[in-house]
Scaffold this motif. Structure first.
Motif, PDB file in Angstrom:
ATOM      1  N   GLY A   1      -1.846   1.343  -9.149  1.00 16.45           N
ATOM      2  CA  GLY A   1      -3.273   1.119  -9.335  1.00 16.45           C
ATOM      3  C   GLY A   1      -3.569  -0.374  -9.369  1.00 16.45           C
ATOM      4  O   GLY A   1      -2.660  -1.207  -9.253  1.00 16.45           O
TER       5      GLY A   1
ATOM      6  N   ASP B   1      -8.099   4.730  -9.237  1.00 11.66           N
ATOM      7  CA  ASP B   1      -7.123   3.808  -8.645  1.00 11.66           C
ATOM      8  C   ASP B   1      -7.441   2.349  -8.917  1.00 11.66           C
ATOM      9  O   ASP B   1      -6.554   1.513  -8.924  1.00 11.66           O
ATOM     10  CB  ASP B   1      -7.074   4.008  -7.125  1.00 11.66           C
ATOM     11  CG  ASP B   1      -6.896   5.466  -6.751  1.00 11.66           C
ATOM     12  OD1 ASP B   1      -5.907   6.060  -7.223  1.00 11.66           O
ATOM     13  OD2 ASP B   1      -7.748   6.005  -6.029  1.00 11.66           O
TER      14      ASP B   1
ATOM     15  N   ARG C   1      -3.608   8.311  -0.667  1.00 11.60           N
ATOM     16  CA  ARG C   1      -4.088   9.232  -1.691  1.00 11.60           C
ATOM     17  C   ARG C   1      -5.101  10.218  -1.127  1.00 11.60           C
ATOM     18  O   ARG C   1      -5.603  10.066  -0.022  1.00 11.60           O
ATOM     19  CB  ARG C   1      -4.728   8.428  -2.822  1.00 11.60           C
ATOM     20  CG  ARG C   1      -3.776   7.424  -3.459  1.00 11.60           C
ATOM     21  CD  ARG C   1      -4.512   6.589  -4.490  1.00 11.60           C
ATOM     22  NE  ARG C   1      -3.648   5.689  -5.212  1.00 11.60           N
ATOM     23  CZ  ARG C   1      -3.710   4.356  -5.115  1.00 11.60           C
ATOM     24  NH1 ARG C   1      -4.574   3.789  -4.313  1.00 11.60           N
ATOM     25  NH2 ARG C   1      -2.896   3.609  -5.838  1.00 11.60           N
TER      26      ARG C   1
ATOM     27  N   ALA D   1     -14.638   2.844  -0.627  1.00 13.19           N
ATOM     28  CA  ALA D   1     -14.206   3.383  -1.920  1.00 13.19           C
ATOM     29  C   ALA D   1     -15.215   4.388  -2.467  1.00 13.19           C
ATOM     30  O   ALA D   1     -16.396   4.368  -2.116  1.00 13.19           O
ATOM     31  CB  ALA D   1     -14.019   2.247  -2.916  1.00 13.19           C
TER      32      ALA D   1
ATOM     33  N   HIS E   1       0.872  -1.195   0.000  1.00  9.51           N
ATOM     34  CA  HIS E   1       0.000   0.000   0.000  1.00  9.51           C
ATOM     35  C   HIS E   1       0.895   1.227   0.000  1.00  9.51           C
ATOM     36  O   HIS E   1       0.999   1.924   1.008  1.00  9.51           O
ATOM     37  CB  HIS E   1      -0.921  -0.008   1.223  1.00  9.51           C
ATOM     38  CG  HIS E   1      -1.704  -1.275   1.346  1.00  9.51           C
ATOM     39  ND1 HIS E   1      -1.275  -2.349   2.090  1.00  9.51           N
ATOM     40  CD2 HIS E   1      -2.865  -1.659   0.784  1.00  9.51           C
ATOM     41  CE1 HIS E   1      -2.149  -3.347   1.981  1.00  9.51           C
ATOM     42  NE2 HIS E   1      -3.122  -2.948   1.193  1.00  9.51           N
TER      43      HIS E   1
ATOM     44  N   LEU F   1     -10.492   0.845   1.679  1.00 15.17           N
ATOM     45  CA  LEU F   1     -10.411   1.540   0.387  1.00 15.17           C
ATOM     46  C   LEU F   1     -10.863   2.993   0.511  1.00 15.17           C
ATOM     47  O   LEU F   1     -11.297   3.616  -0.451  1.00 15.17           O
ATOM     48  CB  LEU F   1     -11.260   0.796  -0.655  1.00 15.17           C
ATOM     49  CG  LEU F   1     -10.818  -0.642  -0.963  1.00 15.17           C
ATOM     50  CD1 LEU F   1     -11.813  -1.333  -1.895  1.00 15.17           C
ATOM     51  CD2 LEU F   1      -9.426  -0.672  -1.593  1.00 15.17           C
TER      52      LEU F   1
ATOM     53  N   SER G   1      -9.604   5.731  -1.970  1.00 14.03           N
ATOM     54  CA  SER G   1      -9.402   5.369  -3.373  1.00 14.03           C
ATOM     55  C   SER G   1     -10.667   5.511  -4.204  1.00 14.03           C
ATOM     56  O   SER G   1     -11.776   5.559  -3.691  1.00 14.03           O
ATOM     57  CB  SER G   1      -8.839   3.949  -3.470  1.00 14.03           C
ATOM     58  OG  SER G   1      -9.670   3.074  -2.777  1.00 14.03           O
TER      59      SER G   1
END
Ligand code: ZN
Length: 696
Positions: free
Chosen positions: A564, A513, A272, A458, A268, A431, A434
């Protein structure tokens, strides 16, 4: 500023809330909501209000109490229960203390709640306790800040508001401010209100209406004063907006890549951020003014803004914004400057540095970009940035020079524990930072995949052909996951449509990602009877669609520079094809092979590409599988089974006698997407055990 007080509405609030909460809390709530309705008065938990009333204890005795807005409540959505009742006489006695530390203050406020379950009272509660008037309103009004945050601000306020308003120099919020406010009030108790320099406005009154109206009057006076001092401005150029959005599409992945923070974990490697652009004609015109950089690259309007916006925004000259190297260098410089500020301000004190990434990036010709750990945080920054830029824009038009709080005070607030508690330190889900794109999102497997990715935090773009199917899935998921859901209508067979869809995603969150290639078509026919057009239809979706998305994602991943993940939903048919299923098996095998090639080509960029190979998923809850709608009837005929019989046939043919669900497929995708093993180019079967279909 509009006076929103309505006698009818106030009477209604009284009728509704008095029986349970009493008349004081009913009116307190009504007036607080009126303040909250005005974004130029308070934003996101900013500002606070109180009323001094009584609390009836278990013995039926009425005790004096302070009802003050509790942390975590917004004035706009205030409820009577959003006020914490506090033991007023004791809190008033604290005024005799010479000093009270922040941690002790929070403890004493919590300990003197009359309702132990009430939320933590506002960190400005003592200010409300020490001021004698019954009703108190405190806001961070734009018009007031426009004047207090300029050089010569004190004189401007005095001129704008007149002599019966107290002006208090900046004092760090907490006990010291509460005492200073009380002492200043005692000197001039008949004033209409008090301006706290570089902070906001306080008004009070004998009734909720009086205190509210004073806020509106004083803010209106400040607004009129500002309007009389502003230079006229040519109308902004609306065409600049289109050009700015086009530039932003190129720029955002570079910025997102440059902002990502490298970690020591090889699985990891990046932390981001999510980006949210603020692009409008006014902001573009403001950023284009000559010499505007000095005014805009300045501390936030109040220390309340500071915990969200960091001490300074990042200014990116258009030349620097044009290349990844330029953007990276600017971000790096910003981080170094942040640590230099910290070293100076901490003056030898040991502090653990907070994250050193900017939250607001200003780029002439593009606009402002708001940065957050997730879309919710980025949206909050967006609101504060919009307000900050409007206020600083007004100052520019007044010809004023910005004067923010000192570096010492910035530091004191940024590292002020009670204030940071407002940020909440909830653990980031796997997540959480991302952005994912899932094709075929309206189908049974696709919707299940989106749901599970959202549960893991996510931000998910649901990609499918335009239509009710996509809208229905998106609406269902938006109801639970809000702004982390984005429906994107896309035809995967059209490269332009793929590029446009990716742009939509970039404009929403800044980049991509995780790509989940799930769109697929099936067709039943023997080779002998095969219509080539049917075969080509599958080829366009299953092969060319996969290719277009892999190509576009590869270009994007290179531009972003933070690796990614790609997961292809393959099929057991790639390894164990079925008769009369040639078009599907052959085109899926081609897609599978493309994904394997991608794993070879993209590994050096830190991109992992893996495949999940399920066997017959019939539905996801109530949503039947489109693929099975196509294939099922033929398979039922061939085997002389009905729908239920066919499903149990598939179940019984695997070793574990397992019924395969969309959630099982999603779990396999999550295994790769959360990078549990250092794997790429790998196929994970989700089929209950089919020896013939085991990849080898
Ligand atoms: Zn305040």
């Amino acid at each position: 500023m509009e006076n929103r007080w309505s006698t009818t509405d106030a009477a209604q609030a009284l009728t509704r809330d008095t029986p349970r909460w009493g008349a004081d809390l009913a009116l307190r709530t009504y007036a607080s909501r009126l303040l909250g309705a005005e974004k130029s008065l308070v934003l996101h938990g900013g500002g606070n209000t109180s009323v001094k009333s009584v609390w009836t204890n278990l013995l039926g005795e009425a005790e004096p109490a302070l009802y003050v807005k509790a942390s975590g409540w917004n004035l706009a959505t205030m409820e009577p229960g959003g006020h914490a009742p506090l033991a007023l006489p004791f809190l008033q006695r604290l005024q005799s203390l010479p000093h009270l530390g922040d941690a002790d203050m929070v403890q004493v406020l919590r300990a003197h709640r009359l309702e132990p379950d009430a939320a933590t009272p506002s960190i400005e509660s003592l200010l409300h306790a020490f001021l004698p008037p019954k009703w108190i309103d405190h806001t961070h009004a734009d018009a007031i800040l426009t004047l207090t945050n300029q050089e010569g601000g004190r004189a401007l306020i005095a001129e704008a508001l007149g002599p019966d308003v107290i002006i208090l120099p900046y004092v760090h919020p907490g006990f010291a401010l509460a005492k200073a406010v009380a002492e200043a009030f005692a000197q001039a108790p008949h004033s209409r209100g008090m301006v706290l320099m570089k902070h906001g406005l306080l008004t009070w009154g004998e009734s909720a209406q009086e205190s509210y109206q004073r806020t509106i009057e004083l803010v209106s006076q400040a607004e009129a004063f500002i309007a009389s001092r502003m230079q006229p401005q040519p109308p902004p150029d609306a065409t600049a907006v289109t050009a700015a959005w086009a530039r932003y599409g190129e720029f955002a992945p570079m910025l997102r890549g440059a902002l990502a923070v490298a970690t020591a974990d090889p699985d990891h490697p990046w932390q981001r951020f999510i980006l949210r652009p603020l692009i409008n004609p006014d902001i573009l015109a403001l950023l284009d003014q000559p010499d505007i950089q000095t005014l805009l690259v300045s501390p936030p309007l109040t220390t309340d803004h500071l915990i969200r916006l960091k001490p300074l925004p990042l200014w990116l000259a258009p030349e620097a914004a044009a290349s990844p190297e330029g953007v990276r260098a600017a971000v790096e410089q910003y981080r170094q400057a942040y640590h230099a500020y910290l070293t100076t301000a901490a003056a030898g004190m040991a502090v653990t540095p907070l994250d050193d990434s900017p939250r607001l990036v200003l780029i002439p010709g593009i606009g402002a970009v708001c940065v957050g750990q997730n879309s919710q945080e980025a949206a909050l920054v967006w609101d504060l940035a919009l307000q900050t830029l409007a206020v600083k824009g007004s100052m520019a038009r007044m010809g004023g020079r910005y004067e923010g709080v000192s570096v010492q005070d910035q530091f004191a607030m940024e590292y002020y524990a009670p204030q940071r508690a407002k940020l909440g330190q909830a653990a980031t889900p796997a997540l959480g930072r991302s952005v994912a794109l899932v094709t075929g999102a309206a189908g049974a497997i696709g919707s299940g995949l989106c749901r599970e990715l959202l549960v893991q935090g996510a931000h998910v773009a649901l990609v499918d052909l335009p239509g009710e199917g996509l809208q229905a899935v998106a609406a269902g998921l938006q109801a639970v996951h809000g702004s982390r859901v984005l429906p994107v209508a896309m035809d995967v067979t059209d490269p332009q449509s793929v590029a446009d869809g990716l742009q939509q995603l970039i404009q929403q969150w800044g980049g991509l990602d995780l790509l989940v290639l799930n769109a697929g078509l099936a067709h039943v026919s023997s080779l002998e009877a095969m219509q080539v057009e049917a075969f080509l239809r599958l080829q366009r979706v299953n092969v060319e669609g996969t290719l277009h998305l892999l190509s576009a994602a590869a270009r994007h991943f290179r531009q972003q520079g933070t690796g990614g993940d790609v997961v292809l939903i393959s099929t057991k048919n790639v390894f164990a094809p079925g008769a009369n299923f040639g078009a599907y098996s052959a085109t899926k095998a081609a897609a599978h092979q493309l994904a394997r090639i991608a794993s070879l080509e993209l590994a050096s960029m830190g991109v992992r590409v893996n495949m999940v190979a399920p066997d017959g998923v019939f539905s996801d809850g109530q949503r039947p599988s489109g693929l099975w709608a196509e294939v099922g009837p033929d398979r039922m005929r061939a085997r002389g089974l009905d729908a239920a019989g066919l499903e149990s046939y598939y179940q019984n043919r695997n070793l574990l006698k397992a019924r395969i669900t969309a959630t099982h497929v999603a779990n396999a995708v999550l295994f790769f997407a959360t990078r549990q093993t250092p794997s790429t180019g790998v196929t994970l079967p989700v089929d209950g055990g089919l020896p013939d279909a085991t990849p080898r």
